[in-house]
Write a protein that holds these residues in place. Structure first.
Motif, PDB file in Angstrom:
ATOM      1  N   LEU A 146      21.614  21.125 -22.088  1.00  0.00           N
ATOM      2  CA  LEU A 146      22.319  22.343 -21.701  1.00  0.00           C
ATOM      3  C   LEU A 146      21.717  22.862 -20.403  1.00  0.00           C
ATOM      4  N   VAL A 147      22.575  23.188 -19.447  1.00  0.00           N
ATOM      5  CA  VAL A 147      22.110  23.796 -18.210  1.00  0.00           C
ATOM      6  C   VAL A 147      22.736  25.187 -18.135  1.00  0.00           C
ATOM      7  N   GLN A 148      21.884  26.195 -18.266  1.00  0.00           N
ATOM      8  CA  GLN A 148      22.314  27.596 -18.258  1.00  0.00           C
ATOM      9  C   GLN A 148      21.934  28.206 -16.919  1.00  0.00           C
ATOM     10  N   THR A 149      22.941  28.737 -16.219  1.00  0.00           N
ATOM     11  CA  THR A 149      22.709  29.382 -14.928  1.00  0.00           C
ATOM     12  C   THR A 149      23.135  30.836 -15.024  1.00  0.00           C
ATOM     13  N   GLU A 150      22.203  31.709 -14.720  1.00  0.00           N
ATOM     14  CA  GLU A 150      22.474  33.151 -14.727  1.00  0.00           C
ATOM     15  C   GLU A 150      22.326  33.658 -13.299  1.00  0.00           C
ATOM     16  N   LYS A 151      23.289  34.450 -12.859  1.00  0.00           N
ATOM     17  CA  LYS A 151      23.206  35.093 -11.543  1.00  0.00           C
ATOM     18  C   LYS A 151      23.272  36.596 -11.776  1.00  0.00           C
ATOM     19  N   TRP A 152      22.129  37.245 -11.597  1.00  0.00           N
ATOM     20  CA  TRP A 152      22.012  38.687 -11.797  1.00  0.00           C
ATOM     21  C   TRP A 152      22.221  39.380 -10.453  1.00  0.00           C
ATOM     22  N   THR A 153      23.271  40.193 -10.345  1.00  0.00           N
ATOM     23  CA  THR A 153      23.533  40.923  -9.108  1.00  0.00           C
ATOM     24  C   THR A 153      22.580  42.106  -8.974  1.00  0.00           C
ATOM     25  N   ASP A 154      22.154  42.642 -10.109  1.00  0.00           N
ATOM     26  CA  ASP A 154      21.153  43.703 -10.176  1.00  0.00           C
ATOM     27  C   ASP A 154      20.506  43.597 -11.561  1.00  0.00           C
ATOM     28  N   MET A 155      19.652  44.542 -11.913  1.00  0.00           N
ATOM     29  CA  MET A 155      18.937  44.435 -13.177  1.00  0.00           C
ATOM     30  C   MET A 155      19.848  44.650 -14.392  1.00  0.00           C
ATOM     31  N   GLU A 156      21.049  45.152 -14.181  1.00  0.00           N
ATOM     32  CA  GLU A 156      21.924  45.483 -15.299  1.00  0.00           C
ATOM     33  C   GLU A 156      23.086  44.528 -15.507  1.00  0.00           C
ATOM     34  N   ASN A 157      23.429  43.723 -14.499  1.00  0.00           N
ATOM     35  CA  ASN A 157      24.652  42.925 -14.582  1.00  0.00           C
ATOM     36  C   ASN A 157      24.438  41.497 -14.113  1.00  0.00           C
ATOM     37  N   GLY A 158      24.875  40.560 -14.935  1.00  0.00           N
ATOM     38  CA  GLY A 158      24.748  39.158 -14.566  1.00  0.00           C
ATOM     39  C   GLY A 158      25.930  38.334 -15.040  1.00  0.00           C
ATOM     40  N   LEU A 159      26.099  37.200 -14.402  1.00  0.00           N
ATOM     41  CA  LEU A 159      27.088  36.202 -14.806  1.00  0.00           C
ATOM     42  C   LEU A 159      26.332  35.023 -15.386  1.00  0.00           C
ATOM     43  N   VAL A 160      26.901  34.390 -16.406  1.00  0.00           N
ATOM     44  CA  VAL A 160      26.247  33.239 -17.020  1.00  0.00           C
ATOM     45  C   VAL A 160      27.242  32.095 -17.149  1.00  0.00           C
ATOM     46  N   ASP A 161      26.764  30.896 -16.837  1.00  0.00           N
ATOM     47  CA  ASP A 161      27.530  29.670 -17.024  1.00  0.00           C
ATOM     48  C   ASP A 161      26.625  28.682 -17.738  1.00  0.00           C
ATOM     49  N   VAL A 162      27.173  28.013 -18.744  1.00  0.00           N
ATOM     50  CA  VAL A 162      26.426  26.984 -19.456  1.00  0.00           C
ATOM     51  C   VAL A 162      27.272  25.718 -19.440  1.00  0.00           C
ATOM     52  N   VAL A 163      26.660  24.614 -19.023  1.00  0.00           N
ATOM     53  CA  VAL A 163      27.367  23.334 -19.018  1.00  0.00           C
ATOM     54  C   VAL A 163      26.560  22.312 -19.803  1.00  0.00           C
ATOM     55  N   ILE A 164      27.283  21.362 -20.349  1.00  0.00           N
ATOM     56  CA  ILE A 164      26.686  20.189 -20.971  1.00  0.00           C
ATOM     57  C   ILE A 164      27.049  19.045 -20.022  1.00  0.00           C
ATOM     58  N   PRO A 165      26.113  18.667 -19.131  1.00  0.00           N
ATOM     59  CA  PRO A 165      26.443  17.690 -18.095  1.00  0.00           C
ATOM     60  C   PRO A 165      27.091  16.427 -18.665  1.00  0.00           C
ATOM     61  N   GLY A 166      28.175  16.026 -18.000  1.00  0.00           N
ATOM     62  CA  GLY A 166      28.866  14.800 -18.394  1.00  0.00           C
ATOM     63  C   GLY A 166      29.776  14.942 -19.597  1.00  0.00           C
ATOM     64  N   ARG A 167      29.923  16.149 -20.128  1.00  0.00           N
ATOM     65  CA  ARG A 167      30.762  16.374 -21.307  1.00  0.00           C
ATOM     66  C   ARG A 167      31.857  17.375 -20.960  1.00  0.00           C
ATOM     67  N   PRO A 168      33.014  17.241 -21.595  1.00  0.00           N
ATOM     68  CA  PRO A 168      34.091  18.192 -21.311  1.00  0.00           C
ATOM     69  C   PRO A 168      33.789  19.558 -21.914  1.00  0.00           C
ATOM     70  N   GLY A 169      34.114  20.572 -21.184  1.00  0.00           N
ATOM     71  CA  GLY A 169      33.933  21.912 -21.720  1.00  0.00           C
ATOM     72  C   GLY A 169      33.105  22.783 -20.803  1.00  0.00           C
ATOM     73  N   SER A 170      33.211  24.077 -21.052  1.00  0.00           N
ATOM     74  CA  SER A 170      32.443  25.039 -20.267  1.00  0.00           C
ATOM     75  C   SER A 170      32.245  26.303 -21.083  1.00  0.00           C
ATOM     76  N   MET A 171      31.203  27.017 -20.739  1.00  0.00           N
ATOM     77  CA  MET A 171      30.902  28.300 -21.351  1.00  0.00           C
ATOM     78  C   MET A 171      30.551  29.236 -20.217  1.00  0.00           C
ATOM     79  N   SER A 172      31.265  30.338 -20.102  1.00  0.00           N
ATOM     80  CA  SER A 172      30.966  31.265 -19.025  1.00  0.00           C
ATOM     81  C   SER A 172      31.272  32.686 -19.468  1.00  0.00           C
ATOM     82  N   GLY A 173      30.605  33.617 -18.801  1.00  0.00           N
ATOM     83  CA  GLY A 173      30.826  35.011 -19.148  1.00  0.00           C
ATOM     84  C   GLY A 173      29.878  35.934 -18.421  1.00  0.00           C
ATOM     85  N   THR A 174      29.600  37.065 -19.064  1.00  0.00           N
ATOM     86  CA  THR A 174      28.776  38.103 -18.462  1.00  0.00           C
ATOM     87  C   THR A 174      27.619  38.482 -19.377  1.00  0.00           C
ATOM     88  N   MET A 175      26.605  39.067 -18.754  1.00  0.00           N
ATOM     89  CA  MET A 175      25.480  39.662 -19.464  1.00  0.00           C
ATOM     90  C   MET A 175      25.279  41.036 -18.875  1.00  0.00           C
TER      91      MET A 175
END
Length: 160
Positions: A78-107
């Motif tokens: 699993l590769v989880q990437t979080e991009k926090w624009t500030d201390m309160e808000n972030g975007l998250v994407d999780v991928v399983i390399p080489g497999r179909p599918g995606s997981m994305s959202g907010t924190m």
């Protein structure tokens, strides 16, 4: 079709304390260990005006039903990437390399009365005919368990 997962992690601590914890590589490594990672790499650093967290972890596929195991194999990366624009808000994407599918959202982090709540809101998509919905549901359950483990590690850390 997609499966939605919303999960709240609560901490008896100020928002800044929780935000700093989430940006600490040692905390993220402890979380990976608590989640049963076989191997993990955690990278945290500046990203434009915010922060970027990348967690690349590998877990055993033990306990995964047979219909899903043939898609992931003996281990799940699993590769989880979080991009926090500030201390309160972030975007998250999780991928399983080489497999179909995606997981994305907010924190989001919100503080009220000395308690900080981290809300993770994700959409899980697996584009495999016939079994995609079952795999999405399975992934949602696995993510819920992973977030529960993260919350437990964080609560212990903040209490100590």
């Amino acid at each position: 079709m997609a499966t939605r997962l919303t999960y709240d992690l609560t901490y008896e601590a100020a928002l800044t304390e929780v935000g700093e914890m989430l940006m600490d590589p040692a905390f993220r490594e402890q979380v990976c260990d608590a989640q049963g990672a076989l191997r993990r790499t955690v990278t945290i650093g500046p990203d434009g005006g915010g922060m970027k967290v990348v967690i690349d972890s590998v877990q055993a596929a033990d306990g995964i039903p047979g219909f899903a195991r043939k898609f992931v194999g003996d281990e799940i990366q699993l590769v989880q990437t979080e991009k926090w624009t500030d201390m309160e808000n972030g975007l998250v994407d999780v991928v399983i390399p080489g497999r179909p599918g995606s997981m994305s959202g907010t924190m989001t982090l919100r503080e009220a009365g000395g308690t900080t709540t981290e809300t993770v809101d994700m959409e899980i998509r697996v584009s495999i005919p016939l079994v995609g919905g079952k795999i999405e549901s399975l992934i949602a359950d696995l993510l819920r368990k992973a977030l529960k483990a993260e919350n437990a590690v964080g609560r212990r850390r903040l209490a100590g």
